[in-house]
Scaffold this motif. Sequence first.
Motif, PDB file in Angstrom:
ATOM      1  N   GLN A   1       0.805  -1.221   0.000  1.00 41.79           N
ATOM      2  CA  GLN A   1       0.000   0.000   0.000  1.00 41.79           C
ATOM      3  C   GLN A   1       0.837   1.269   0.000  1.00 41.79           C
ATOM      4  OE1 GLN A   1      -2.947  -0.195   3.112  1.00 41.79           O
ATOM      5  NE2 GLN A   1      -3.843  -2.094   2.330  1.00 41.79           N
ATOM      6  N   ASP A   2       2.128   1.140   0.379  1.00 40.09           N
ATOM      7  CA  ASP A   2       2.987   2.320   0.365  1.00 40.09           C
ATOM      8  C   ASP A   2       3.570   2.599  -1.017  1.00 40.09           C
ATOM      9  OD1 ASP A   2       4.464  -0.059   0.510  1.00 40.09           O
ATOM     10  OD2 ASP A   2       6.232   1.006   1.262  1.00 40.09           O
ATOM     11  N   VAL A   3       3.325   1.655  -1.967  1.00 46.10           N
ATOM     12  CA  VAL A   3       3.924   1.765  -3.296  1.00 46.10           C
ATOM     13  C   VAL A   3       2.876   1.850  -4.398  1.00 46.10           C
ATOM     14  CG1 VAL A   3       5.409   0.600  -4.999  1.00 46.10           C
ATOM     15  CG2 VAL A   3       6.011   0.544  -2.568  1.00 46.10           C
ATOM     16  N   VAL A   4       1.788   1.098  -4.244  1.00 46.30           N
ATOM     17  CA  VAL A   4       0.837   0.989  -5.346  1.00 46.30           C
ATOM     18  C   VAL A   4      -0.593   0.987  -4.822  1.00 46.30           C
ATOM     19  CG1 VAL A   4       0.827  -1.552  -5.390  1.00 46.30           C
ATOM     20  CG2 VAL A   4       0.332  -0.279  -7.485  1.00 46.30           C
ATOM     21  N   ASP A   5      -1.448   1.644  -5.548  1.00 44.37           N
ATOM     22  CA  ASP A   5      -2.882   1.659  -5.261  1.00 44.37           C
ATOM     23  C   ASP A   5      -3.518   0.416  -5.880  1.00 44.37           C
ATOM     24  OD1 ASP A   5      -5.780   2.317  -5.946  1.00 44.37           O
ATOM     25  OD2 ASP A   5      -5.253   4.015  -4.680  1.00 44.37           O
TER      26      ASP A   5
END
Length: 424
Positions: free
Chosen positions: A106-110
């Motif tokens: 979740q910190d990199v991609v939706d």
Amino acid sequence: MTEIQRVLLRDLLTESQNGLSKRSGDEGEATAVLRLADISSGAIDETAPRDILLTSKEVRKYTLRPGDLVCIRVNGSKSLVGRVIPFRSTRKWAYCDHFIRFRPRQDVVDSLYLAHYFQTEAVRRYVELNMVSSAGQNTVSQGTMLDVPVPLLSLADQRLVVAEIDKQFSRLDEAVANLHRVKSNLKRYKTSVLREGAQGRLLGDAQSFECSTFADAGFDLPAGWTWTRVGDIGRLQLGRQRSPKYHAGPDMRPYLRVQNVFEDRIDLSDVMEMNFSHADVSRFALQPGDILLNEGQSPEFLGRPAIYRGELPGACFTNTLIRFQAHTCVVPEFALIVFRHYMHSGRFAKESNITTNIAHLSLGRLSNVEFALPPVPEQQRIVAEVDRRLSIVREVEAEVDANLRRAQGLRQAILAKAFSGAHA
């Protein structure tokens, strides 16, 4: 917008996991287990979940969380394999081994960004090139899916992309819903035209009506019409039964079966042959003007009729079909209108016998079905008017279908534009 990088899906996940293989359990917690039957229109249908007893270890391993992506791993339809569904439910679900679960970082991609990307033609081509087909099933491996290259933007830009796609899709979905409403209205109109034609209320002439002699017919006859029965106005016949002994021989002929007879249409895309003796040809050869009705079908399509117009010279027919050969008192096209009305209204279904979810229409029951018979000149006028009205319906339906195909093309164009970095 930030520069687009391409990274493998595996680098955007905290984990990926194939689903649960067991189909029942003896102890544990009753948990809804996602099946292919629970997927409808690209979303999870929660109306009829199937619970399985799962151990605490299985619950921990296979429970889905909001933000997870569920990928269809195996299916008989190639177009469904590799499809990704965002999991948004607040209900506890596990998932079966027809799926792969992806849990995005979740910190990199939706997760919705990924879900949209997996709808693109580029991913569809990748999946179709790498799936394996065997015994009617198509499969894509977890490893293959993890190697899908993904165009990666900053999280902020991903969310802009998602917002733009959702806005455009919302407009497109509204247009598509309107098109489907038009199709539904056309279907109802077609049904009403057939009903009014069969009951003598289509032409708009000033008519008097006589009391019905068929208590369950539901309408009174126009003046000049008479009640009769199907068996009194035409010859009914079942086709020849298929048998291995007819699979080869000196007199092979094409034959029509239930798979070839649709409403008002003979489909010749899948025609089979078998051997017919001279005597059998004289009994079962089709003649232009014959009406073929489905003898066995799901109840809503029982008696589905079409006129044979000589499309396949020399063709015979099997006992999955009933042939109706009209006497001179009946115009075949008028009988077709009545039979189509009886299919849509469920009149044929009322005469059915159900075996293993298939409804059957026997010759005896069909022969006894009521038939409202007008004079031949009036039949001809009704046929002409029904054809005029339904030809307009066909033209509008063709335009609606063309617009639905264009809508699918627009959907891909929206995705292509968004993932090329050119979203507005």
